[in-house]
Design a protein around this motif. Structure first.
Motif, PDB file in Angstrom:
ATOM      1  N   GLY A  26      -3.663   4.431  -9.174  1.00 44.85           N
ATOM      2  CA  GLY A  26      -4.399   3.246  -8.736  1.00 44.85           C
ATOM      3  C   GLY A  26      -3.609   1.970  -8.969  1.00 44.85           C
ATOM      4  O   GLY A  26      -3.619   1.053  -8.134  1.00 44.85           O
ATOM      5  N   LEU A  86      -0.899   1.610  -6.253  1.00 47.44           N
ATOM      6  CA  LEU A  86      -1.408   1.314  -4.912  1.00 47.44           C
ATOM      7  C   LEU A  86      -2.097  -0.039  -4.831  1.00 47.44           C
ATOM      8  O   LEU A  86      -2.059  -0.697  -3.782  1.00 47.44           O
ATOM      9  N   LEU A  87      -2.724  -0.488  -5.920  1.00 47.46           N
ATOM     10  CA  LEU A  87      -3.591  -1.657  -5.834  1.00 47.46           C
ATOM     11  C   LEU A  87      -3.107  -2.865  -6.641  1.00 47.46           C
ATOM     12  O   LEU A  87      -3.571  -3.983  -6.400  1.00 47.46           O
ATOM     13  N   ALA A  88      -2.223  -2.622  -7.623  1.00 49.50           N
ATOM     14  CA  ALA A  88      -1.864  -3.720  -8.531  1.00 49.50           C
ATOM     15  C   ALA A  88      -0.393  -4.102  -8.434  1.00 49.50           C
ATOM     16  O   ALA A  88       0.172  -4.625  -9.397  1.00 49.50           O
ATOM     17  N   GLY A  92       0.799  -1.221   0.000  1.00 46.43           N
ATOM     18  CA  GLY A  92       0.000   0.000   0.000  1.00 46.43           C
ATOM     19  C   GLY A  92       0.829   1.266   0.000  1.00 46.43           C
ATOM     20  O   GLY A  92       2.042   1.263  -0.229  1.00 46.43           O
TER      21      GLY A  92
END
Length: 495
Positions: A325, A328-330, A218
């Protein structure tokens, strides 16, 4: 005063275009960072900053900002010269401040004075540099070109060859008609799947060092993993020199991209260059502060934006949000991407910058275009990017002066034996040798008419003419001067 519409005036078109640009930018951000020897996340940070900062300051509706392949050689050299990534990030901040100052001083228009042969030579040299740096990565080697044969991985080689086949064969497939599908992204996906499929094969399995490495966990883990600028480097003259180099080259690349994108714009809008320098300067300062690469307006991303139907700056903003994104997420998905496929993407970028047709075109244009082009390439490869460009500009100026020194005066002897001398371009000090040579052809007792109507004649040339007129009195030469005021010119100063 120009009216610039809101960036939110075409949300539907720009949302689609922003997604397409994100698909193009993601592999390039990762690949360029790796090519520069920096963590992959530094490339992603640069892309995020370019997407989230520039649209709010720039007035270019279609250009997209991010890490540029054109700065790869500078980053490689300056990181080593300054002793690491941290002082280099300080140089990126300095570059941003200098670019902002260039925008305040309204210097954007002066990018047009760089000869096109020098710009083409600079881009070709960058392309060659990228290819040479990425060939070892494409075969799975940690060293340079000399280690490619002794240290290579069969899986990396296979993935690189497959990736290049897809990239160059893409335009011949039906998929090329689908705007939402990026060939670079297809390469990344297929390469990741291929690497997973061969992971149990001892011959083709890739090692951990052959994959992208983005911090997981994160925002907190990402922030702690980012390199930080070394603020003590602000006192280092070498950091300021590196910052000036980045500022100059990034500004030139940005303004050239801006001109190219304005030509592609279906609405034929004009992007103010000085405002763009303010935007790029701010973005570079922020990117350096956050641990990202230097950024420019990039023709590859911007071209994808135009082709996808982008209308306003919202598309660039959306591409930045999607990159954020992804970071942070992938992260787990990004870390499955083989470096060999990113190397293939960059090799294609490099080949596009130095494609053979560029060289053949310069040959056809003649020695005055070919020589500055070739010397710029050699100087960039032997020295560095900024020094090479300076050498190229100097050579280009020499050729311009040489061309302007030739036949500034057209001299014809008519049937009556009268010399008709007409200035066909401005008479400046560089024209003096040719003018003197022409005047020396006049024999004693002849008649000369010198016509400089509607041309600028500087004082040096006027002194040459005054000296000739003074000598003519002793040689029985009749001289008539038209359109040139010799009131304050004194004979004797020109010869």
């Amino acid at each position: 005063m120009h009216h610039y519409p809101s960036m939110f005036s075409h949300p539907k078109e720009d949302s689609v275009a922003g997604f397409v640009v994100f698909l193009v930018a993601l592999p390039l951000c990762l690949g360029i960072a790796i090519a520069c020897g920096l963590p992959p996340v530094s490339g992603l940070i640069a892309g995020i900053v370019g997407g989230l900062v520039v649209p709010f300051i720039s007035r270019s509706p279609l250009s997209v900002t991010g890490p540029a392949a054109g700065l790869t050689s500078i980053v490689l050299v300056e990181v080593q010269h300054l002793g690491g990534v941290n002082p280099f990030l300080t140089a990126v901040i300095i570059a941003g401040l200098l670019q902002f100052l260039l925008g305040v001083l309204r210097t954007g228009r002066f990018a047009a004075v760089v000869p096109s042969s020098v710009i083409k030579g600079m881009l070709a040299a960058i392309g060659i540099t990228i290819i040479l740096k990425q060939l070892p990565v494409a075969v799975g080697s940690d060293g340079g070109l000399s280690t490619m044969l002794s240290q290579h991985n069969a899986g990396a080689v296979s993935i690189a060859l497959l990736s290049l086949a897809i990239l160059y064969g893409w335009k011949y497939t039906p998929m090329a008609k689908i705007k939402l599908v990026s060939p670079a992204l297809v390469v990344v996906v297929l390469a990741s799947v291929t690497a997973a499929l061969v992971s149990s094969n001892p011959t083709f399995a890739l090692e951990a060092r052959h994959f992208v490495n983005v911090p997981l966990g994160g925002a907190g883990a990402l922030y702690s993993a980012l390199p930080r600028p070394e603020f003590a480097a602000f006192m280092n003259p070498a950091a300021w020199m590196a910052g000036a180099t980045i500022a100059v080259v990034a500004s030139i690349e940005t303004l050239l991209s801006l001109q190219a994108i304005d030509r592609l714009d279906p609405l034929k809008r004009h992007s103010p260059p000085d405002r763009e320098l303010l935007a790029q300067g701010t973005a570079n300062a922020v990117s350096g502060l956050l641990g990202g690469l230097p950024v420019t307006a990039v023709i590859v991303r911007s071209g994808a934006n135009v082709n996808a139907g982008g209308r306003e700056r919202l598309s660039a903003l959306i591409h930045g949000l999607l990159l954020l994104g992804a970071v942070l997420l992938a992260g787990p998905l990004l870390n499955r991407i083989p470096l060999a496929c990113l190397a293939a993407v960059l090799i294609q970028v490099g080949l596009n910058l130095c494609k053979p047709t560029l060289f053949t075109t310069q040959v056809k244009l003649g020695i005055t275009q070919l020589l500055p082009f070739a010397i710029t390439i050699a100087a960039v490869l032997v020295l560095d990017l900024l020094k090479g460009v300076i050498v190229g500009i100097v050579v280009g100026i020499v050729f311009v002066l040489y061309e302007n020194s030739k036949r500034a005066v057209v001299a014809i002897k008519d049937d009556a034996g009268v010399w008709q001398m007409r200035f066909r371009r401005d008479g400046t000090f560089v024209s003096k040798p040719g003018i003197i040579s022409t005047l020396e052809e006049v024999d004693d007792g002849e008649t000369v008419i010198i016509d400089g109507t509607d041309e600028y004649i500087d004082h040096d040339v006027k002194e040459v003419l005054a000296t000739f007129i003074e000598d003519a009195e002793h040689r029985n030469i009749t001289v008539t001067v038209r359109g040139i005021d010799l009131t304050h010119a004194q004979g004797g100063g020109g010869h």
